[in-house]
Scaffold this active site. Sequence first.
Site: not given
Ligand code: G3I
Length: 482
Positions: A269, A163, A271, A240, A203
């Site tokens: 990725e 990105e 969806d 996406h 990516n």
């Molecule tokens: O695990 C913690 C938890 O302990 C905490 O309480 C909570 C509070 O916000 O956060 C949790 O972590 C989160 C994590 O996902 C697991 O659920 C993060 O805040 C959250 O920011 C994170 O989001 C991820 C996101 O990337 C971050 O940029 C998504 O799961 C994940 O699906 C997403 O994936 C990205 C790809 O890497 C790149 N392309 C876009 C895609 C979607 O955004």
Amino acid sequence: MKRLLSNGRRRAVVATAASALVLAGAALVVPSLAQAATTLGAAAAQSGRYFGTAIAGGRLNDSTYSTIAGREFNMITAENEMKPDATEPNQNQFNFSAGDQIYNWATQRGLKVRGHTLAWHAQQPPWMERMSGSALRSAMINHINGVMAHYKGKLAAWDVVNEAFNEDGSRRQSNLQGTGNDWIEVAFRTARAADPSTKLCYNDYNIENWSYGKTQGVYRMIQDFKSRGVPIDCVGLQTHFTGGSSLPSNFQTTLSSFAALGVDVALTEVDVTNASTTQYAGLTQACLNVPRCIGITVWGVRDSDSWRSNENPLLFDGGGNKKAAYTSVLNALNAAGPGPTGTPTATPTTPPPSGGANRIVGSQSGRCIDVPNSSQTNGTRVQLYDCHGQTNQQWTYTASKQLTVYGGSRCLDANGSGNGAAVQIYSCNGGANQQWNVNSNGTISGVQSGRCLDVWGTGNGQQVQLYDCHGQANQQFRLVAN
Ligand code: G3I
């Protein structure tokens, strides 16, 4: 193999293979129900592709989740666990526990793994977020080296950079961009040196529409990299079609245009808002229509696992039931059969090349099947290595279908029969797991497993495994007389 055949014999084999191909082609255009694969991974494998999912480590002890994931998919991406904040929480203190949990879960089931991601403006650990300039450049290089060393030889691909572009096709401002416009190529050069065996991908999202500025910006960078020899093997289109995006009519043009630059493409990725069946079928078909589109990964298993769960964008509902979109994807994969690139029919060569010592040369890599360190220890896994013709690369194909090494004291042996089973040397015992068919389409398949010798990558040290035969370049080997 061909070099061991007389001209007449070669013609006969080619003719046999050709007629088999014609028959196979006719039979596989519309597969019968008996032939149709019943999982996404198996259906995609028919054309040499994979079908993957993102996995969240924290959900693996949910048995509904892990059962579906292990059954349906044959490529796994860690949703968060291999990102910089997870793998280097403190500077130069690497932590692979969460990444390894997913890697081990996948590989214990014979599933392959994509690495995601090494250099990204988001999900940096706090210490990295605060950095800039030459200190950050050094830290990025150190991060890539540290993480890739840990997974060296183990991953199908790495999203090296994620990105890095704005919607208009310019570079995204970030602390990494602030280190100099060459940060992306430095990341790729570092990655190639760190692990030559894995495919290196760029990516991004919103690069599916060919006429969009961001797509064109990324395209120009890949074109530039290829023209200057910057190492890059693949482009991941996140796909996406959520949050207001949808399948563009020119998606296939985008895929084929990137592929024409000499890179693989993959949907990394996926969806889709409310899991539109037409969009899911359309994106799948676009990939199937492009020979260098090597696979599709959805960004989660069930709707409830999605980062956009309110859009119900995945192939399984919250209860783990298959949705209509699942069927539309499965049907598209099954209808494609071997796909436009074709999967040559594997028929054993008759008579097989036998008697003398041969190198077994991987067509994709140009490297030889090699016993590491000339070991004679039972259970030593074989690998690819620069061909030198020494005794640890001399294989003899016997009348009883064994591939012997060290003058017959050890045999090529499959340690299991599933996808991902290790291929090793072992004392010759006549077992079916030590018998191999050297096939007319260039594959070598195990008599016991029916699966083919397969490598994911081309570098020295790349391990050889068994995998479902698809006849693509990473399963092509030639027996060349020494
Ligand atoms: O695990 C913690 C938890 O302990 C905490 O309480 C909570 C509070 O916000 O956060 C949790 O972590 C989160 C994590 O996902 C697991 O659920 C993060 O805040 C959250 O920011 C994170 O989001 C991820 C996101 O990337 C971050 O940029 C998504 O799961 C994940 O699906 C997403 O994936 C990205 C790809 O890497 C790149 N392309 C876009 C895609 C979607 O955004």
